[in-house]
Design a protein around this motif. Structure first.
Motif, PDB file in Angstrom:
ATOM      1  N   ALA A   1       0.835  -1.207   0.000  1.00  0.00           N
ATOM      2  CA  ALA A   1       0.000   0.000   0.000  1.00  0.00           C
ATOM      3  C   ALA A   1       0.866   1.253   0.000  1.00  0.00           C
ATOM      4  O   ALA A   1       0.577   2.219  -0.716  1.00  0.00           O
ATOM      5  CB  ALA A   1      -0.935  -0.003   1.206  1.00  0.00           C
ATOM      6  N   ILE A   2       1.932   1.237   0.784  1.00  0.00           N
ATOM      7  CA  ILE A   2       2.848   2.377   0.828  1.00  0.00           C
ATOM      8  C   ILE A   2       3.510   2.566  -0.531  1.00  0.00           C
ATOM      9  O   ILE A   2       3.620   3.685  -1.038  1.00  0.00           O
ATOM     10  CB  ILE A   2       3.907   2.190   1.934  1.00  0.00           C
ATOM     11  CG1 ILE A   2       3.251   2.286   3.311  1.00  0.00           C
ATOM     12  CG2 ILE A   2       5.030   3.206   1.805  1.00  0.00           C
ATOM     13  CD1 ILE A   2       4.146   1.851   4.458  1.00  0.00           C
ATOM     14  N   SER A   3       3.910   1.472  -1.148  1.00  0.00           N
ATOM     15  CA  SER A   3       4.552   1.535  -2.465  1.00  0.00           C
ATOM     16  C   SER A   3       3.594   2.093  -3.512  1.00  0.00           C
ATOM     17  O   SER A   3       3.973   2.940  -4.333  1.00  0.00           O
ATOM     18  CB  SER A   3       5.020   0.138  -2.864  1.00  0.00           C
ATOM     19  OG  SER A   3       5.543   0.139  -4.166  1.00  0.00           O
ATOM     20  N   GLU A   4       2.357   1.630  -3.491  1.00  0.00           N
ATOM     21  CA  GLU A   4       1.369   2.124  -4.450  1.00  0.00           C
ATOM     22  C   GLU A   4       1.087   3.605  -4.231  1.00  0.00           C
ATOM     23  O   GLU A   4       0.961   4.367  -5.194  1.00  0.00           O
ATOM     24  CB  GLU A   4       0.077   1.304  -4.337  1.00  0.00           C
ATOM     25  CG  GLU A   4       0.226  -0.112  -4.876  1.00  0.00           C
ATOM     26  CD  GLU A   4      -0.982  -0.995  -4.588  1.00  0.00           C
ATOM     27  OE1 GLU A   4      -1.952  -0.528  -3.943  1.00  0.00           O
ATOM     28  OE2 GLU A   4      -0.959  -2.169  -5.005  1.00  0.00           O
ATOM     29  N   SER A   5       1.024   4.015  -2.980  1.00  0.00           N
ATOM     30  CA  SER A   5       0.800   5.426  -2.670  1.00  0.00           C
ATOM     31  C   SER A   5       1.977   6.275  -3.156  1.00  0.00           C
ATOM     32  O   SER A   5       1.779   7.346  -3.732  1.00  0.00           O
ATOM     33  CB  SER A   5       0.608   5.601  -1.158  1.00  0.00           C
ATOM     34  OG  SER A   5       0.501   6.961  -0.830  1.00  0.00           O
ATOM     35  N   SER A   6       3.181   5.786  -2.941  1.00  0.00           N
ATOM     36  CA  SER A   6       4.374   6.513  -3.388  1.00  0.00           C
ATOM     37  C   SER A   6       4.415   6.609  -4.907  1.00  0.00           C
ATOM     38  O   SER A   6       4.777   7.658  -5.461  1.00  0.00           O
ATOM     39  CB  SER A   6       5.640   5.817  -2.880  1.00  0.00           C
ATOM     40  OG  SER A   6       5.728   5.892  -1.483  1.00  0.00           O
ATOM     41  N   THR A   7       4.030   5.546  -5.571  1.00  0.00           N
ATOM     42  CA  THR A   7       3.991   5.548  -7.030  1.00  0.00           C
ATOM     43  C   THR A   7       2.992   6.580  -7.535  1.00  0.00           C
ATOM     44  O   THR A   7       3.281   7.354  -8.460  1.00  0.00           O
ATOM     45  CB  THR A   7       3.632   4.150  -7.568  1.00  0.00           C
ATOM     46  OG1 THR A   7       4.631   3.223  -7.144  1.00  0.00           O
ATOM     47  CG2 THR A   7       3.530   4.140  -9.080  1.00  0.00           C
ATOM     48  N   GLU A   8       1.817   6.615  -6.932  1.00  0.00           N
ATOM     49  CA  GLU A   8       0.789   7.581  -7.335  1.00  0.00           C
ATOM     50  C   GLU A   8       1.270   9.012  -7.089  1.00  0.00           C
ATOM     51  O   GLU A   8       1.078   9.896  -7.929  1.00  0.00           O
ATOM     52  CB  GLU A   8      -0.521   7.318  -6.589  1.00  0.00           C
ATOM     53  CG  GLU A   8      -1.663   8.178  -7.056  1.00  0.00           C
ATOM     54  CD  GLU A   8      -2.015   7.988  -8.523  1.00  0.00           C
ATOM     55  OE1 GLU A   8      -2.435   8.985  -9.147  1.00  0.00           O
ATOM     56  OE2 GLU A   8      -1.862   6.873  -9.062  1.00  0.00           O
ATOM     57  N   THR A   9       1.896   9.228  -5.950  1.00  0.00           N
ATOM     58  CA  THR A   9       2.416  10.559  -5.633  1.00  0.00           C
ATOM     59  C   THR A   9       3.487  10.965  -6.642  1.00  0.00           C
ATOM     60  O   THR A   9       3.515  12.108  -7.109  1.00  0.00           O
ATOM     61  CB  THR A   9       2.983  10.599  -4.204  1.00  0.00           C
ATOM     62  OG1 THR A   9       1.931  10.268  -3.285  1.00  0.00           O
ATOM     63  CG2 THR A   9       3.548  11.950  -3.865  1.00  0.00           C
ATOM     64  N   SER A  10       4.346  10.026  -7.005  1.00  0.00           N
ATOM     65  CA  SER A  10       5.393  10.315  -7.995  1.00  0.00           C
ATOM     66  C   SER A  10       4.788  10.671  -9.343  1.00  0.00           C
ATOM     67  O   SER A  10       5.270  11.584 -10.026  1.00  0.00           O
ATOM     68  CB  SER A  10       6.316   9.105  -8.156  1.00  0.00           C
ATOM     69  OG  SER A  10       7.034   8.880  -6.968  1.00  0.00           O
ATOM     70  N   LYS A  11       3.721   9.973  -9.731  1.00  0.00           N
ATOM     71  CA  LYS A  11       3.050  10.284 -10.991  1.00  0.00           C
ATOM     72  C   LYS A  11       2.445  11.685 -10.954  1.00  0.00           C
ATOM     73  O   LYS A  11       2.513  12.428 -11.936  1.00  0.00           O
ATOM     74  CB  LYS A  11       1.968   9.253 -11.282  1.00  0.00           C
ATOM     75  CG  LYS A  11       2.497   7.895 -11.693  1.00  0.00           C
ATOM     76  CD  LYS A  11       1.359   6.908 -11.929  1.00  0.00           C
ATOM     77  CE  LYS A  11       1.879   5.527 -12.289  1.00  0.00           C
ATOM     78  NZ  LYS A  11       0.775   4.563 -12.465  1.00  0.00           N
TER      79      LYS A  11
END
Length: 67
Positions: free
Chosen positions: A17-27
Motif C-alpha cells: 500500500a505504501i509503495s502504491e501510494s508513493s507511485t501515485e504521488t510520484s506520478k
C-alpha cells in the motif's frame, strides 16, 4: 507459526500500500512538473515577444524626438 505468517502477510500488504501510494504521488509530481515546464516555456516565449515589442516601440518613439 500461523500468526507469524499472518504478520508477514500484513506487513507485506502494508508495504504494498505504501509503495502504491508513493507511485501515485510520484506520478502526480511528474504531471505537475510537466505542467510547470509548459508554463515556464510560455512565459519565456511571452518575454521574448515583449522584448521585441519594446525594441519596436522604442524605435518608433525615437522618430518623434525633437532635436
Amino acid at each position: 507459526m500461523a500468526a507469524s505468517a499472518q504478520q508477514v502477510s500484513a506487513t507485506f500488504d502494508s508495504l504494498q500500500a505504501i509503495s502504491e501510494s508513493s507511485t501515485e504521488t510520484s506520478k502526480q509530481v511528474a504531471s505537475l512538473s510537466e505542467g510547470q515546464l509548459a508554463s515556464m516555456e510560455e512565459i519565456s516565449s511571452a518575454t521574448h515577444m515583449l522584448d521585441k515589442l519594446a525594441v519596436n516601440l522604442s524605435s518608433g518613439v525615437g522618430q518623434f524626438k525633437l532635436s
